[in-house]
Each structure stands twice: as structure tokens, then as C-alpha cells.
Design an enzyme around this catalytic site. Structure first.
Site, PDB file in Angstrom:
ATOM      1  N   SER A   1      -8.590  31.027 -20.577  1.00 16.08           N
ATOM      2  CA  SER A   1      -7.922  30.654 -19.338  1.00 16.08           C
ATOM      3  C   SER A   1      -8.738  31.268 -18.196  1.00 16.08           C
ATOM      4  O   SER A   1      -9.965  31.325 -18.274  1.00 16.08           O
ATOM      5  CB  SER A   1      -6.475  31.133 -19.337  1.00 16.08           C
ATOM      6  OG  SER A   1      -5.804  30.711 -18.166  1.00 16.08           O
TER       7      SER A   1
ATOM      8  N   TYR B   1      -9.342  22.858 -11.330  1.00 13.82           N
ATOM      9  CA  TYR B   1      -9.668  24.027 -12.161  1.00 13.82           C
ATOM     10  C   TYR B   1      -8.433  24.908 -12.358  1.00 13.82           C
ATOM     11  O   TYR B   1      -8.110  25.300 -13.478  1.00 13.82           O
ATOM     12  CB  TYR B   1     -10.789  24.835 -11.513  1.00 13.82           C
ATOM     13  CG  TYR B   1     -11.256  25.995 -12.363  1.00 13.82           C
ATOM     14  CD1 TYR B   1     -12.138  25.792 -13.422  1.00 13.82           C
ATOM     15  CD2 TYR B   1     -10.808  27.289 -12.124  1.00 13.82           C
ATOM     16  CE1 TYR B   1     -12.564  26.844 -14.214  1.00 13.82           C
ATOM     17  CE2 TYR B   1     -11.224  28.346 -12.903  1.00 13.82           C
ATOM     18  CZ  TYR B   1     -12.105  28.116 -13.946  1.00 13.82           C
ATOM     19  OH  TYR B   1     -12.513  29.172 -14.746  1.00 13.82           O
TER      20      TYR B   1
ATOM     21  N   LYS C   1      -6.402  25.623 -15.989  1.00 19.54           N
ATOM     22  CA  LYS C   1      -6.284  26.951 -16.601  1.00 19.54           C
ATOM     23  C   LYS C   1      -4.828  27.401 -16.715  1.00 19.54           C
ATOM     24  O   LYS C   1      -4.480  28.144 -17.640  1.00 19.54           O
ATOM     25  CB  LYS C   1      -7.115  27.961 -15.805  1.00 19.54           C
ATOM     26  CG  LYS C   1      -8.629  27.707 -15.866  1.00 19.54           C
ATOM     27  CD  LYS C   1      -9.149  27.712 -17.299  1.00 19.54           C
ATOM     28  CE  LYS C   1     -10.656  27.599 -17.360  1.00 19.54           C
ATOM     29  NZ  LYS C   1     -11.192  27.685 -18.735  1.00 19.54           N
TER      30      LYS C   1
END
Length: 270
Positions: free
Chosen positions: A162, A176, A180
Site C-alpha cells: 500500500s 494513486y 492504495k
């Protein structure tokens, strides 16, 4: 109960550079045989030459089920099992943008690698691990413990990559950050689903780390933005890939048999 009489096997995606490469090297230092997987096969082979133990390099596109399944099949055909996996393959956006200015293609590209890629790796890694007998590395160590605490052995341990971006808002990096955050959800779900099967699933959330991807991201920033980023962590520096690798290998080890569904921030106090 099976005992660990042979060399353990670790699978690392994104193993051609950065955190993935450092993790493969560290697994090998600890005595694991390694499967180094990357979309860039030449980089995976370069990592392989750094290892102190037997290994293979595999080209993989984590966004495609057939490719991920072939990676797991290659690992099992060569080594017989997969004891640990680090799902480290990941990408960032090509350019910073607000949500309104982010294209659908860019969102799909980032989510495809960072989230779908982790899901596919989990899918095929877990399917293989479910076929494996539980392994206890040191049965005598736990012989005098009550049943509720005894380490009964594991079929496998998985760590997903992550990011610190999963814990804070990420302006100008929505794909992004979303990808994550999703990795943490997949991690916790898989951990609960397979806890009683002897499969542990955890995640690491690195901060800014000295990797090729970090340097590419820095090239997009102004000098003032770069300076602010480099000093963002309270410790006053960015991390080294080896520091994340240590955490991944610890989470995969027998040192924490009661740890699953967790995420470990490696972010210098952030």
C-alpha cells in the site's frame, strides 16, 4: 503437522527495481529461494543475479489474469510451493492532476496495476497456498503453549504494497491514493476470509522511499515542491528500500504468527 525441512520460497512482484528488488535480496539473505517477477524481464533477471540463493525470473503483467496465473504456475513448477509473497508491483500517475482533469484512461491504468494487480496476485497465490500443507518451522518452541496461543503452522503469508497515500488525502494524485486505499481493503478482507486456513495477509504503507519511481515523481515538481517533499517526514529524510524490505520479511516470518489483516506504516513518523 508438517515441519519446514526444506528451503522456503518467496515470490516478489515488482522485483526488478526499488522496494521489490530490495525485498527479493533480503529474502535471499534470509535463505529463501526467490521468484523475482516484473513486467520488465531484463530487470527481474538483473535482480536475480544479486541473489545468494536459487531463484527464477518471471515476466508478469499483473493486470492480466493469465499472466499472473502463469507466474504462480512457474513458481510452483520450479520450487513446489510458495511460502511467502510480496505483491509489490505498482505505478504512479504520468502527471499530477485534479480529479476533474484526470482522464479515465489514466485512472484505469493506475487502478489496473495497483489494485486489480494486487487482487489478481492474491487470487492465484491464495489458491495455491490452500493446496499446501501447513508448515511449522519450530514445533518445540510452541509445545508448552495453550491451544489458543499455539502457532499451528501456516500455509502461506502475503504482504501487499500500500502507501502512506492510503492514510492521508492525496491532492493531485487521486488515482494513486484511491488505489492504495483499496489495497488496504483487499488486505483486510483476504485476511479475514483465510485466517482459519493458515494464510496470513498484511500490508506495508511506505512513505517517500529512494526508488526509481520516487525520482521520476520528483522530476515533475518545482524546486520548492521537491524541498517540501524531502522534508515531509518528521525524521527529516526519505526512506531506503531496504528499510521497507525488512518490514516485509518480518511480516512474512514466523516472528508474528498472530498478525494478520494489519498494515505497517514505514514513513519516518508521518
Amino acid at each position: 503437522m508438517a515441519t519446514n525441512t526444506g528451503k522456503r520460497v518467496a515470490l516478489v512482484t515488482g522485483g526488478g527495481s526499488g522496494i521489490g528488488r530490495a525485498t527479493a535480496v533480503r529474502f535471499a539473505e534470509l535463505g529463501y529461494s526467490c521468484v523475482v517477477a516484473d513486467i520488465d524481464e531484463s530487470s527481474a533477471k538483473e535482480t536475480l543475479r544479486m541473489l545468494q540463493t536459487p531463484g527464477i525470473a518471471v515476466q508478469v503483467d499483473v493486470t492480466k489474469a493469465t499472466s499472473v496465473e502463469a507466474m504462480v504456475t512457474a513458481a510452483v513448477q520450479h520450487f513446489g510451493r510458495i511460502d511467502c509473497a510480496f505483491n509489490g508491483a505498482g505505478i504512479a500517475e504520468r502527471a499530477t492532476a485534479t480529479i476533474a482533469d484526470t482522464t479515465e484512461d489514466e485512472f484505469d491504468r493506475v487502478m489496473g496495476v495497483n489494485t486489480k494487480g494486487v487482487w489478481l496476485c492474491l487470487k492465484y497465490e491464495i489458491a495455491q497456498m490452500l493446496q499446501q500443507e501447513p508448515v511449522m518451522s519450530d514445533p518445540a518452541k510452541w509445545a508448552d503453549k495453550p491451544d489458543v496461543c499455539r502457532f499451528r503452522g501456516v500455509r502461506g503469508s502475503i504482504v501487499n504494497a500500500s502507501s502512506i497515500a492510503a492514510h492521508y488525502p492525496t491532492p493531485m494524485h487521486a488515482p494513486y491514493g484511491a488505489s492504495k486505499w483499496a489495497v488496504l481493503g483487499l488486505t483486510k478482507t483476504a485476511a479475514v476470509e483465510y485466517a482459519k486456513e493458515g494464510i496470513r495477509v498484511n500490508a506495508v504503507s511506505p512513505g517517500f522511499v529512494d526508488t526509481p519511481m520516487h525520482h521520476r515523481n520528483m522530476e515533475k515538481l518545482s524546486p520548492g515542491e521537491k524541498e517540501k517533499t524531502e522534508s515531509w517526514h518528521p525524521v527529516g529524510r526519505i526512506g531506503a528500500p531496504e528499510e521497507v524490505a525488512e518490514a516485509v520479511c518480518w511480516l512474512c516470518s514466523d516472528a508474528c504468527p498472530f498478525t494478520t489483516g494489519e498494515h505497517l506504516k514505514i514513513a519516518g513518523g508521518s
